[in-house]
Design an enzyme around this catalytic site. Structure first.
Site, short mmCIF file in Angstrom:
data_model
loop_
_atom_site.label_atom_id
_atom_site.label_comp_id
_atom_site.label_asym_id
_atom_site.label_seq_id
_atom_site.Cartn_x
_atom_site.Cartn_y
_atom_site.Cartn_z
N GLY C 10 0.87 -1.15 0.10
CA GLY C 10 -0.02 0.11 0.11
C GLY C 10 1.10 1.26 -0.09
O GLY C 10 1.86 1.30 0.65
N ARG C 72 0.32 -5.01 -5.19
CA ARG C 72 0.56 -5.98 -4.24
C ARG C 72 0.85 -7.14 -4.56
O ARG C 72 0.78 -8.08 -3.80
CB ARG C 72 -0.72 -5.92 -3.29
CG ARG C 72 -1.13 -4.57 -2.47
CD ARG C 72 -2.27 -4.74 -1.76
NE ARG C 72 -2.90 -3.49 -1.07
CZ ARG C 72 -2.45 -2.95 0.22
NH1 ARG C 72 -1.29 -3.72 0.91
NH2 ARG C 72 -2.83 -2.05 0.49
N ASP C 103 5.64 -5.81 5.45
CA ASP C 103 5.73 -7.34 5.67
C ASP C 103 5.83 -8.05 4.28
O ASP C 103 6.98 -8.87 4.21
CB ASP C 103 4.63 -7.98 6.24
CG ASP C 103 4.42 -7.73 7.80
OD1 ASP C 103 5.25 -6.70 8.28
OD2 ASP C 103 4.00 -8.63 8.43
N THR C 125 5.11 0.84 6.51
CA THR C 125 3.72 0.44 6.94
C THR C 125 2.92 1.49 7.67
O THR C 125 3.55 2.02 8.66
CB THR C 125 3.58 -0.80 8.03
OG1 THR C 125 2.46 -0.69 8.65
CG2 THR C 125 4.70 -0.93 8.92
N ASP C 127 0.51 1.86 9.18
CA ASP C 127 -0.28 1.11 10.45
C ASP C 127 0.91 1.28 11.52
O ASP C 127 0.59 0.93 12.93
CB ASP C 127 -0.66 -0.14 10.22
CG ASP C 127 -1.82 -0.35 9.65
OD1 ASP C 127 -2.60 0.65 9.26
OD2 ASP C 127 -2.43 -1.45 9.28
N ASP C 129 3.27 -0.92 12.61
CA ASP C 129 3.34 -2.28 13.36
C ASP C 129 4.36 -2.96 12.91
O ASP C 129 4.43 -4.24 13.05
CB ASP C 129 1.87 -2.78 13.31
CG ASP C 129 1.37 -3.28 11.82
OD1 ASP C 129 2.05 -2.90 10.77
OD2 ASP C 129 0.40 -4.05 11.76
N ARG C 171 -5.45 -2.54 10.98
CA ARG C 171 -6.07 -4.03 10.64
C ARG C 171 -5.61 -4.78 11.93
O ARG C 171 -6.47 -5.26 12.59
CB ARG C 171 -5.40 -4.59 9.59
CG ARG C 171 -6.41 -4.01 8.35
CD ARG C 171 -6.43 -4.89 7.18
NE ARG C 171 -6.83 -4.10 6.16
CZ ARG C 171 -6.67 -4.26 4.57
NH1 ARG C 171 -6.05 -5.48 4.42
NH2 ARG C 171 -7.14 -3.60 3.88
#
Lengths: 345, 345, 345, 345
Positions: C10, C72, C103, C125, C127, C129, C171
């Site tokens: 992303g 992706r 990841d 990322t 996020d 994480d 997520r």
């Protein structure tokens, strides 16, 4: 003088700036006293009031929302509502009432004026579709927020070769969609004034794709409609997880259709309530302030039954009844902006 | 048609949006070709050109500055300048010229029109003081930036019980100072249209201080003047570290005087060039786009010698010569906004 | 040296700033040449490349998205994918490969390293994480956008006495929800690390209501789950207008439930893609730049198989394999921030 | 417990967020009572206090400045000052004191701790140069504001082929200049840690000019020094219009010198107080909140004489005396970022 003030209908950046200007000029120049009604007409029905002093309005100029809060309570749909309002206003010994609101709010103001209440209106609609004025406060803020969001969507859409459909406010008029769409460089803009031509939208996206621009931004007003609007209503009804029937947004419906027809990966986002909150733009703060100053001046000139409006660079006033007669929608001179920027497909 | 285009004078957010709209509609709808002159009239004098294609203007809508760059070269002060320009335009086989700029730029456009050049003007002044139009692009952006700065100054001034004087653009007209000052909730706003009354400013600050507001924000246009303006010119001249004589800004002079007279700690900040750079607001992007579309339409309607303007919500056109005749300054209806918000001191 | 570079997964604000730093230092200091692969691993599989020069990276530092675009495409799920990649890299005569991604991207980088490719990783990322680093670029930008939106929602929720549920990205980890929720002064924050306790949320909202705060802001990460998550999956499945099964967002589900349980008017908004687009914050631009500089340094130090990371204020590097081993989720020290700010209900 | 709280030194975005967190957790979780001292140590000397309740701190999280206001009053320079403070604290029956401030403030806290006062410190410096912590709140906000300004300056500098020198805060350390300069893509960044090499700056600007970039952005920290710093001090002294000797800013001095040496038109702008006002970034709101929560926890753990700090992603605490021992300046790992991005000239 003793003046009542209320804010009705959906909230809008700039409401506090109007209150700020009314109260500042009223107290400092005219020696007025102010009674605020809480939550629009509901506060009048319930005689729920708060005194508005200089301290209360200090520092609210740049704040979103409204310190008087608001509601969609429509007095005219309540039996004996108008009489009840007249009674409350009398009980508060008011010499005048300033009502800040859109169509629904002003239709009540108008009914009260018929009933002898000395009222003045300040127009408010974030959709910018009130008749008789060149601009409504809150609109510029909504457009700014939407444009900034569209700016951001460009880069993520481009990075992924995606189409992104961005749904913005605008039930009956496409002012926000048109302005934010043009300002944000959208590749297609869809408004309530013109039935959606999905074929044309897909042709535009394909044309761009074939000419090297492998992503697309489509801006759609919530009130824009697909040709078979009955079908849209039916199709759009989703039974959600808790058994509520729910009309899904036009943005999400469009995204599905565009992906199906073009094969391009398509996503949608609905800007929703973020468009109406927060601090107003400088433009809206200035317009609201001028409206507020003009409204309290009208009160002291005894010009009741009037609505303050913007005409060119001047603040003027018109009969309140004129403004609520019909909506101001995009005319051909505005719709042609879109044609002017589009490729011929 | 083969159309020339240039941007002259100080830069302004929205210049690229005008170019974008002109070129997009010109190529896509009219099949035009575009020749851009680099750095305003200097590029015409030197025949320094660049072809403007759809690729060149893609994605420039939201960018500050101007892809054609600009200069303050005034052709009329150069002997044989007008003739040289006419020659260049002929050599480029142009059917029309679109000049985007303010007073100085348009006075050259006008001279060229007199000399038979088919020219159209687009008004540009960040100070918003061009006659004949309700609004100039770039102004809303400048006001937004200044207002955001003033918002920020409130909290730091309040935390330290300070007065902060904020100097903004505006040589002959106080549009930016007035709009940003009102939108930013300044306690005093000083504009070129009205000699500074330092006594009154200090009284306002003291009144606030005595009523619990122990800080103050004063917004001043760079062109605002103290009573003895000769004195200001002399006093303001500082010989700087490298021997250059330099007129210090009115903001800094005011801050010194206010501190001296009131005893309140006072600081000044000059927003300077930050006010004219960067991405335009949505309002300015829309206005610039509409100006650009109207300008290329005028060219194809053969309406030369005209300037596109905003009147209310409509784009119209007026004789170019009218616009450069005199400045549009703040009139009483605008100056009275300040009185309306001030306490009586 | 001849160095390949790609961005995978992303998109994320800051990708261009990494590319900018790598290419600038590489060319100016080390005399490198750069080959960009278009659309992540897909570009490696298809040998779709673009030369990255100083001109290409000029001015991209502050732009969202990625000039190399992204996808992706997961090479490991394609038979012979790894071999195909090794082949392409050899065909381009690369001395090293810099892979910017999360990841999935780094698990391919790792596989290629096992296959002998001299690779270096840059973590990405939105996020936040990824294991082994204190911070990932893009996260600060996403949090800023979400916080600004939450700021805006406060005023509109308050004006209408409403609860507004704001769904943000996240997520598997609640970093964005927690940070934006705390920064935005949300009254409840719900994260994937902790099953949603709807009773507790409603108690908080009622407590506030009873203590004069008649509105509420609830921030929820998209990956947060209601107790019976199976039920959520089922309930959440809506068959939309075109027959697609669709999982409705947790924000919308929560809003329905809260309204049902408390009787307060409740709305939801999903910030969606606006969170990942647009110009990065200054924090993210600096972090991305430092990652880029460190990555090209690693290449010239021959330290392959490493991932650049932030530890405190220092850029360090760790084995790439460590980072992809497991997610970094909110631990008790972060979750306790929420408890610290809540009333006891 | 009964806890005193104060904010000292220059104001900084995030001060209110610290107060908010301390008071919320203190009252809701520990059942504390809070006494705020007005205007830093001055309020302690004068026993000028205000009760801090949940109502008082509601909604202040996102506000700039400090509701307790601040001053630079240094108790240690006042005879008997420390004794006077101890007395006031006793008179208010305080069990603990939380002091939010920088070097000067904490040196007083430290002296009070020596005198037996149970004190805890929260670090504050917008310059980010306090020893022992990875980050100070307010810094990220200052950098964001400066970066946005630099972004804007690019377009106007480019449109006019100008060099613009932008002066930012940073007396002893160049954290703001470095971060905003790198984030804003400045062509040269000058910091107090390294004497200004004007030759090198001019070479960089000429190199860019010769390679097609005909404009330049130079970011300079207010504390950066030219080689002959004695000369700077002397040269910089201007006698202003009211006879005050005034040290003109390094930005303005540099602009003159650059123009003289390169012949490029050069302007300067000093961002001044706009950098420290207004709403904090999400990053600063989170950091301030975490500091506040940790500070009140320390009080209840009886860990006095400690300062809360950020280490990586964790909030920890260190002896207060350690933090004020010396400044944290840019080390080689940070200065080398600039070298990494520069062309070799």
């Amino acid at each position: 003088m003793r003046v009542g003030i209320l804010t009705g209908g959906g909230d809008c950046p700039g409401l506090n700036a109007v209150i700020h200007a009314v109260v500042k000029k009223g107290i400092q120049h005219y020696g007025d006293e102010f009674v605020g009604f809480v939550e629009g007409w509901r506060g009048v029905l319930d005689n729920n009031t708060v005194a508005l002093t200089l301290e209360k309005v200090d520092g609210i100029l740049d704040q979103g929302g409204t310190i008087l809060r608001t509601s969609r309570t429509n007095v005219r749909k309540i039996e004996g509502g108008i009489e009840k309002c007249v009674e409350t206003l009398k009980a508060n010994k008011l010499d005048a009432l300033i009502a800040i609101g859109g169509d629904d709010t002003q239709s009540v103001t108008n009914a009260l004026i018929q009933a002898g209440v000395p009222g003045v209106g300040v127009p408010k609609t974030i959709d910018n579709d009130l008749n008789g004025t060149d601009a409504c406060f809150g609109f510029d803020t909504a457009v700014s927020i939407a444009t900034e969001a569209i700016d951001r969507l460009h880069t993520t859409a481009e990075a992924h070769n995606r189409v992104i459909v961005c749904e913005v406010m605008g039930r009956d008029a496409g002012w926000i969609a048109l302005t934010a769409g043009v300002a944000g460089g959208a590749h297609a803009v869809l408004v309530p004034e013109k039935q959606i031509d999905l074929d044309h939208v897909c042709k535009l996206l394909k044309y761009n794709h074939d000419h090297g621009k492998k992503y697309g931004i489509v801006v759609v007003a919530e009130g824009a409609k697909l040709p078979d609007s009955g079908a849209q209503a039916t199709h759009g009804t989703k039974v959600d997880s808790f058994g509520h029937a729910r009309l899904s947004g036009i943005g999400s419906i469009l995204a599905d259709e565009i992906e199906k027809r073009t094969g391009y990966e398509t996503r949608s986002v609905n800007l929703g309530h973020t468009q109406r909150g927060g601090t107003p733009t400088a433009y809206d703060r200035m317009l609201s302030t001028r409206y507020g100053l003009a409204a309290i001046d009208l009160v002291h000139q005894g010009k009741f039954g009037r609505l303050v409006v913007l005409r060119g660079t001047k603040i003027e006033d018109i009969p309140l009844a004129d403004a609520i007669a019909k909506n101001r929608t995009l005319d051909e001179s505005f719709l042609s902006i879109l044609d002017g920027l589009e490729p011929k497909v």
